[in-house]
Design a protein around this motif. Sequence first.
Motif, PDB file in Angstrom:
ATOM      1  N   ALA A 107       0.834  -1.205   0.000  1.00  0.00           N
ATOM      2  CA  ALA A 107       0.000   0.000   0.000  1.00  0.00           C
ATOM      3  C   ALA A 107       0.866   1.251   0.000  1.00  0.00           C
ATOM      4  O   ALA A 107       0.539   2.240  -0.669  1.00  0.00           O
ATOM      5  CB  ALA A 107      -0.935  -0.014   1.207  1.00  0.00           C
ATOM      6  N   GLN A 108       1.981   1.232   0.737  1.00  0.00           N
ATOM      7  CA  GLN A 108       2.897   2.383   0.760  1.00  0.00           C
ATOM      8  C   GLN A 108       3.492   2.627  -0.625  1.00  0.00           C
ATOM      9  O   GLN A 108       3.629   3.764  -1.068  1.00  0.00           O
ATOM     10  CB  GLN A 108       4.013   2.148   1.794  1.00  0.00           C
ATOM     11  N   GLU A 109       3.825   1.539  -1.301  1.00  0.00           N
ATOM     12  CA  GLU A 109       4.363   1.664  -2.662  1.00  0.00           C
ATOM     13  C   GLU A 109       3.322   2.274  -3.601  1.00  0.00           C
ATOM     14  O   GLU A 109       3.648   3.141  -4.423  1.00  0.00           O
ATOM     15  CB  GLU A 109       4.796   0.294  -3.177  1.00  0.00           C
ATOM     16  N   GLN A 114       1.507   7.325  -6.217  1.00  0.00           N
ATOM     17  CA  GLN A 114       0.294   8.133  -6.312  1.00  0.00           C
ATOM     18  C   GLN A 114      -0.836   7.406  -7.052  1.00  0.00           C
ATOM     19  O   GLN A 114      -1.599   8.007  -7.796  1.00  0.00           O
ATOM     20  CB  GLN A 114       0.594   9.492  -6.959  1.00  0.00           C
ATOM     21  N   LEU A 115      -0.914   6.096  -6.820  1.00  0.00           N
ATOM     22  CA  LEU A 115      -1.995   5.315  -7.401  1.00  0.00           C
ATOM     23  C   LEU A 115      -3.188   5.215  -6.462  1.00  0.00           C
ATOM     24  O   LEU A 115      -4.297   4.881  -6.893  1.00  0.00           O
ATOM     25  CB  LEU A 115      -1.493   3.913  -7.777  1.00  0.00           C
ATOM     26  N   GLU A 120      -7.142   6.162   1.456  1.00  0.00           N
ATOM     27  CA  GLU A 120      -7.205   4.752   1.074  1.00  0.00           C
ATOM     28  C   GLU A 120      -6.051   3.971   1.710  1.00  0.00           C
ATOM     29  O   GLU A 120      -6.225   2.832   2.157  1.00  0.00           O
ATOM     30  CB  GLU A 120      -7.163   4.598  -0.446  1.00  0.00           C
ATOM     31  N   PHE A 121      -4.869   4.616   1.764  1.00  0.00           N
ATOM     32  CA  PHE A 121      -3.725   3.979   2.415  1.00  0.00           C
ATOM     33  C   PHE A 121      -4.025   3.703   3.882  1.00  0.00           C
ATOM     34  O   PHE A 121      -3.729   2.620   4.394  1.00  0.00           O
ATOM     35  CB  PHE A 121      -2.471   4.861   2.282  1.00  0.00           C
ATOM     36  N   GLU A 122      -4.612   4.688   4.567  1.00  0.00           N
ATOM     37  CA  GLU A 122      -4.942   4.505   5.978  1.00  0.00           C
ATOM     38  C   GLU A 122      -5.973   3.392   6.186  1.00  0.00           C
ATOM     39  O   GLU A 122      -5.896   2.633   7.133  1.00  0.00           O
ATOM     40  CB  GLU A 122      -5.449   5.836   6.583  1.00  0.00           C
ATOM     41  N   ILE A 124      -6.416   0.751   4.165  1.00  0.00           N
ATOM     42  CA  ILE A 124      -5.716  -0.532   3.918  1.00  0.00           C
ATOM     43  C   ILE A 124      -4.846  -0.879   5.131  1.00  0.00           C
ATOM     44  O   ILE A 124      -4.807  -2.042   5.564  1.00  0.00           O
ATOM     45  CB  ILE A 124      -4.870  -0.456   2.628  1.00  0.00           C
ATOM     46  N   LYS A 125      -4.187   0.108   5.695  1.00  0.00           N
ATOM     47  CA  LYS A 125      -3.326  -0.134   6.847  1.00  0.00           C
ATOM     48  C   LYS A 125      -4.146  -0.585   8.063  1.00  0.00           C
ATOM     49  O   LYS A 125      -3.766  -1.536   8.765  1.00  0.00           O
ATOM     50  CB  LYS A 125      -2.565   1.158   7.181  1.00  0.00           C
ATOM     51  N   ALA A 126      -5.272   0.059   8.275  1.00  0.00           N
ATOM     52  CA  ALA A 126      -6.129  -0.311   9.408  1.00  0.00           C
ATOM     53  C   ALA A 126      -6.681  -1.737   9.218  1.00  0.00           C
ATOM     54  O   ALA A 126      -6.761  -2.524  10.166  1.00  0.00           O
ATOM     55  CB  ALA A 126      -7.277   0.680   9.544  1.00  0.00           C
ATOM     56  N   LYS A 127      -7.026  -2.054   7.990  1.00  0.00           N
ATOM     57  CA  LYS A 127      -7.557  -3.407   7.700  1.00  0.00           C
ATOM     58  C   LYS A 127      -6.465  -4.451   7.901  1.00  0.00           C
ATOM     59  O   LYS A 127      -6.720  -5.539   8.431  1.00  0.00           O
ATOM     60  CB  LYS A 127      -8.092  -3.452   6.274  1.00  0.00           C
ATOM     61  N   ALA A 128      -5.230  -4.145   7.494  1.00  0.00           N
ATOM     62  CA  ALA A 128      -4.137  -5.112   7.622  1.00  0.00           C
ATOM     63  C   ALA A 128      -3.770  -5.322   9.084  1.00  0.00           C
ATOM     64  O   ALA A 128      -3.410  -6.426   9.486  1.00  0.00           O
ATOM     65  CB  ALA A 128      -2.910  -4.614   6.855  1.00  0.00           C
ATOM     66  N   LEU A 129      -3.891  -4.288   9.882  1.00  0.00           N
ATOM     67  CA  LEU A 129      -3.536  -4.415  11.301  1.00  0.00           C
ATOM     68  C   LEU A 129      -4.664  -5.012  12.139  1.00  0.00           C
ATOM     69  O   LEU A 129      -4.424  -5.434  13.268  1.00  0.00           O
ATOM     70  CB  LEU A 129      -3.148  -3.036  11.858  1.00  0.00           C
TER      71      LEU A 129
END
Length: 130
Positions: A107-109, A114-115, A120-122, A124-129
Amino acid sequence: MDFWDNFWDVIWWFFWCFVFVSYLFALFGVITDLFRDRFLSGWWKAVWIFFLIFVPFLTVLIYLIARGRSMAERSREAAHAQAEATEAYIRQTAGTSASAADEIAKAQELLDRQLIRPDEFERIKAKALA
């Protein structure tokens, strides 16, 4: 015609239907096992089929008595192979599960390229954690 005579005729008819269906299951089980057996030569398979056609009931009984144990082993091997194939297919279809760190790195990549947007990154990060 008495009710009980008619009742026992119906019971007798159901009994013979049950016997016939049971015989068909055994017959098709024997035929399936014959073609599943890799160690039995084609000639022996032909002999068994010949007797299954001309003396079916007796041949099924003899086959179940003589080869019942190996029939069960081949059935178990086939079920095990089918289960392994199903598990392999599920693993292939589902893919390998990535760890939370891998998902966040991907997600960071995407964010760096800038895709995706920062929100959206946050997400995805919350879902992964979670």
